[in-house]
Design an enzyme around this catalytic site. Structure first.
Site, PDB file in Angstrom:
ATOM      1  NE  ARG A 147      -2.026   2.327   3.374  1.00  0.00           N
ATOM      2  CZ  ARG A 147      -2.775   2.771   4.761  1.00  0.00           C
ATOM      3  NH1 ARG A 147      -3.747   2.387   4.882  1.00  0.00           N
ATOM      4  NH2 ARG A 147      -1.997   3.831   5.207  1.00  0.00           N
ATOM      5  CE1 TYR A 159      -4.536   8.619  10.516  1.00  0.00           C
ATOM      6  CE2 TYR A 159      -5.490   7.303   8.882  1.00  0.00           C
ATOM      7  CZ  TYR A 159      -4.985   7.362  10.111  1.00  0.00           C
ATOM      8  OH  TYR A 159      -5.326   6.175  10.935  1.00  0.00           O
ATOM      9  CG  ASP A 211      -6.808   3.360   3.324  1.00  0.00           C
ATOM     10  OD1 ASP A 211      -7.962   4.002   2.989  1.00  0.00           O
ATOM     11  OD2 ASP A 211      -6.656   3.051   4.468  1.00  0.00           O
ATOM     12  CG  HIS A 213      -7.688   7.242   5.216  1.00  0.00           C
ATOM     13  ND1 HIS A 213      -6.038   7.115   4.793  1.00  0.00           N
ATOM     14  CD2 HIS A 213      -7.483   5.923   6.137  1.00  0.00           C
ATOM     15  CE1 HIS A 213      -5.458   6.061   4.998  1.00  0.00           C
ATOM     16  NE2 HIS A 213      -6.215   5.425   6.167  1.00  0.00           N
ATOM     17  CD  GLU A 237      -7.963   0.521   2.767  1.00  0.00           C
ATOM     18  OE1 GLU A 237      -6.956  -0.049   2.467  1.00  0.00           O
ATOM     19  OE2 GLU A 237      -8.234   0.730   3.898  1.00  0.00           O
ATOM     20  CD  GLU A 263     -10.255   0.966   7.288  1.00  0.00           C
ATOM     21  OE1 GLU A 263      -9.462   0.486   6.571  1.00  0.00           O
ATOM     22  OE2 GLU A 263      -9.938   1.796   8.096  1.00  0.00           O
ATOM     23  NE  ARG A 284      -9.585  -2.095   3.942  1.00  0.00           N
ATOM     24  CZ  ARG A 284      -8.542  -2.466   4.451  1.00  0.00           C
ATOM     25  NH1 ARG A 284      -7.894  -3.628   4.197  1.00  0.00           N
ATOM     26  NH2 ARG A 284      -8.150  -1.936   5.495  1.00  0.00           N
ATOM     27  CD  GLU A 340      -4.443  -2.426   6.734  1.00  0.00           C
ATOM     28  OE1 GLU A 340      -5.641  -2.588   6.821  1.00  0.00           O
ATOM     29  OE2 GLU A 340      -4.064  -1.104   6.750  1.00  0.00           O
ATOM     30  CD1 TRP A 403     -12.241  10.628  10.936  1.00  0.00           C
ATOM     31  CD2 TRP A 403     -10.686   9.549   9.578  1.00  0.00           C
ATOM     32  NE1 TRP A 403     -11.084  10.663  11.445  1.00  0.00           N
ATOM     33  CE2 TRP A 403     -10.113  10.005  10.587  1.00  0.00           C
ATOM     34  CE3 TRP A 403      -9.957   8.928   8.621  1.00  0.00           C
ATOM     35  CZ2 TRP A 403      -8.676   9.907  10.694  1.00  0.00           C
ATOM     36  CZ3 TRP A 403      -8.683   8.876   8.857  1.00  0.00           C
ATOM     37  CH2 TRP A 403      -8.262   9.532  10.048  1.00  0.00           C
TER      38      TRP A 403
HETATM   39  C1  GCO Z   1      -6.066   1.042   7.255  1.00  0.00           C
HETATM   40  C2  GCO Z   1      -6.886   2.158   8.195  1.00  0.00           C
HETATM   41  C3  GCO Z   1      -6.113   2.688   9.073  1.00  0.00           C
HETATM   42  C4  GCO Z   1      -7.161   3.425  10.052  1.00  0.00           C
HETATM   43  C5  GCO Z   1      -7.153   2.769  11.528  1.00  0.00           C
HETATM   44  C6  GCO Z   1      -8.066   3.507  12.250  1.00  0.00           C
HETATM   45  O1  GCO Z   1      -6.348   0.627   6.124  1.00  0.00           O
HETATM   46  O2  GCO Z   1      -4.785   0.567   7.605  1.00  0.00           O
HETATM   47  O3  GCO Z   1      -7.369   2.841   7.304  1.00  0.00           O
HETATM   48  O4  GCO Z   1      -5.398   3.509   8.590  1.00  0.00           O
HETATM   49  O5  GCO Z   1      -7.006   4.620  10.010  1.00  0.00           O
HETATM   50  O6  GCO Z   1      -6.814   1.500  11.565  1.00  0.00           O
HETATM   51  O7  GCO Z   1      -8.258   2.743  13.345  1.00  0.00           O
HETATM   52 MG    MG Z   2      -7.815   1.896   5.400  1.00  0.00          MG
END
Ligand code: GCO
Ligand code: MG
Length: 403
Positions: A147, A159, A211, A213, A237, A263, A284, A340, A403
């Site tokens: 990634r 981030y 990712d 986010h 993602e 996730e 995920r 992951e 987010w």
């Molecule tokens: C990922 C996630 C992390 C999250 C974190 C939040 O894909 O690993 O997006 O970056 O932000 O796990 O708790």
């Molecule tokens: Mg993620």
């Protein structure tokens, strides 16, 4: 096989982890991961106040009944706190069942469908060169999937970028979240140059992931996916806020870049439309955050029916117990895609001893009975909880952003 003890261990060896420990009358101990990043103490309280007392006296072998009791029996059902708590109970009970029968949990799930679990690592950098050097170091270590995230030049902070040596990036400590500035235009302009450089310098012989986010609108996500098509991504993602399942219909109309999401999902119903309409390629959901092995197995089976493969969340805020539990499922399901794996910072290894190990791009599980993670409670007590928050995002005009 009555349950006689249910206790919660909160510890911060590098970052916060919440562990549920269930003990049976025969002295068998099972562990489950109850960590919910930034909301750790909510799950701790939910378990201690509302779940642990209800477990005492129940038959630990009846995983299905206990799951249904905690889920269907609750009027206020679902949501991340509840489902993480149920997930911890579920994994601890699978751990106990495996230990009682003397077999690893994957044997109870029908046995191995593959030799090992293909993982992707987290490469990142303060600029393109640093990110590519990091990605190259993963490939040198045998990773087949990486990634890739890099700081957006026009922003002060982005981030998902590691800020220091080690394997993972951490939320800041403190009693409130850091506020970061987000600019979608700057991101969409920058990202194709990062992926172009990655393919130019590192080639096409590995899986490249990214990712987002949850920061984009559906049409922005469509544009991003289309702009990345030449670089043949394994996936993008969390392109849009995950709760809007129908948004993925619009993204799908505009790009053939594969999509992954889930996730932050807690149940099979969070993915019903996405899977049923084949709107994503990878689901995920993670064992600790979506009701444990029992429930995530159902999600994965449902996904298999529609050609959707698995790609479980495995960030550093999932404890080694949660990662191990995911690996048992990954090893056994027919539609495994990728896992992951961010790794854990020292001194997590003082608290958690795992039977899984890295070899040539794969995580391999040994044949230790149960989930295969030991917890050193004396070590855990040396690392008390530290409040930490994930950052929040505002646009340049001060508006809160997703987010
Ligand atoms: C990922 C996630 C992390 C999250 C974190 C939040 O894909 O690993 O997006 O970056 O932000 O796990 O708790
Ligand atoms: Mg993620």
């Amino acid at each position: 096989m009555k349950i006689v003890g249910a206790d919660v261990i909160v510890t911060c060896p590098g970052r916060n982890y919440v562990t549920l420990k269930i003990t049976t009358e025969d002295g068998v101990v099972g562990y489950g991961d109850a960590t919910l990043n930034g909301r750790e103490l909510s799950v701790d309280a939910y378990l201690r106040e509302h779940v642990c007392p209800l477990l005492i006296g129940r038959d630990a072998r009846r995983i299905n009944d206990i799951w249904q009791y905690l889920y269907r029996g609750a009027y206020w059902r679902g949501g991340p706190v509840t489902m993480t708590a149920i997930g911890a109970v579920d994994v601890a009970l699978w751990d106990i069942k495996g230990k009682a029968l003397g077999v690893p949990v994957y044997e109870l799930l029908g046995g191995q469908a593959r030799d090992g679990v293909t993982i992707y690592g987290h490469a990142s950098g303060a600029d393109i060169d640093e990110a590519l050097a990091d990605a190259a170091s993963f490939l040198e270590r045998g990773y087949r999937a990486v990634r890739l995230q890099a700081k957006i030049p026009a922003l002060d902070a982005t981030y998902g970028i590691r800020t220091g040596p080690g394997l993972t990036y951490e939320p800041a400590t403190g009693d409130r979240p850091v506020e970061e500035v987000w600019d979608t235009g700057a991101y969409l302009d920058f990202l194709p140059s990062l992926m172009a450089a990655a393919r130019e310098q590192l080639g096409y012989g590995f899986h490249l992931l990214h990712d987002c986010h949850h920061r984009l609108t559906p049409i922005e996500a469509g544009r991003l996916g289309e702009s990345l098509e030449p670089y043949r991504m394994f996936w993008i993602e969390d392109a849009t806020p995950a709760e809007d399942q129908a948004a993925f219909r619009l993204i799908r109309q505009h790009t053939v870049t594969p999509l992954a999401v889930g996730e932050i999902f807690s149940t099979i119903w969070d993915c019903q439309v996405l899977i049923g309409e084949r709107l994503v390629d990878y689901i995920r959901t993670s064992v600790p955050h979506a009701g444990g092995i029992s429930h995530v197995r159902r999600i994965f089976d449902h996904a298999d029916l529609y050609g959707v493969r698995t790609g479980s969340h495995g960030a550093g805020d999932i404890s080694p117990i949660g990662i191990a539990a995911a690996l048992h499922l990954d090893l056994s399901v027919p539609n495994f895609g990728i896992q992951e794996y961010m790794g854990h910072l020292d001194p997590a290894g003082e608290v958690f001893t795992t039977s899984y190990r890295y070899e040539d791009g794969l995580l391999l599980l040994g044949d230790e009975p149960g989930i295969g993670v030991q917890v050193d409670e004396a070590a855990a007590a040396r690392y008390p909880y530290i409040p930490r928050y994930l950052p929040v995002n505002r646009l340049r005009d001060g508006s809160m952003h997703d987010w």
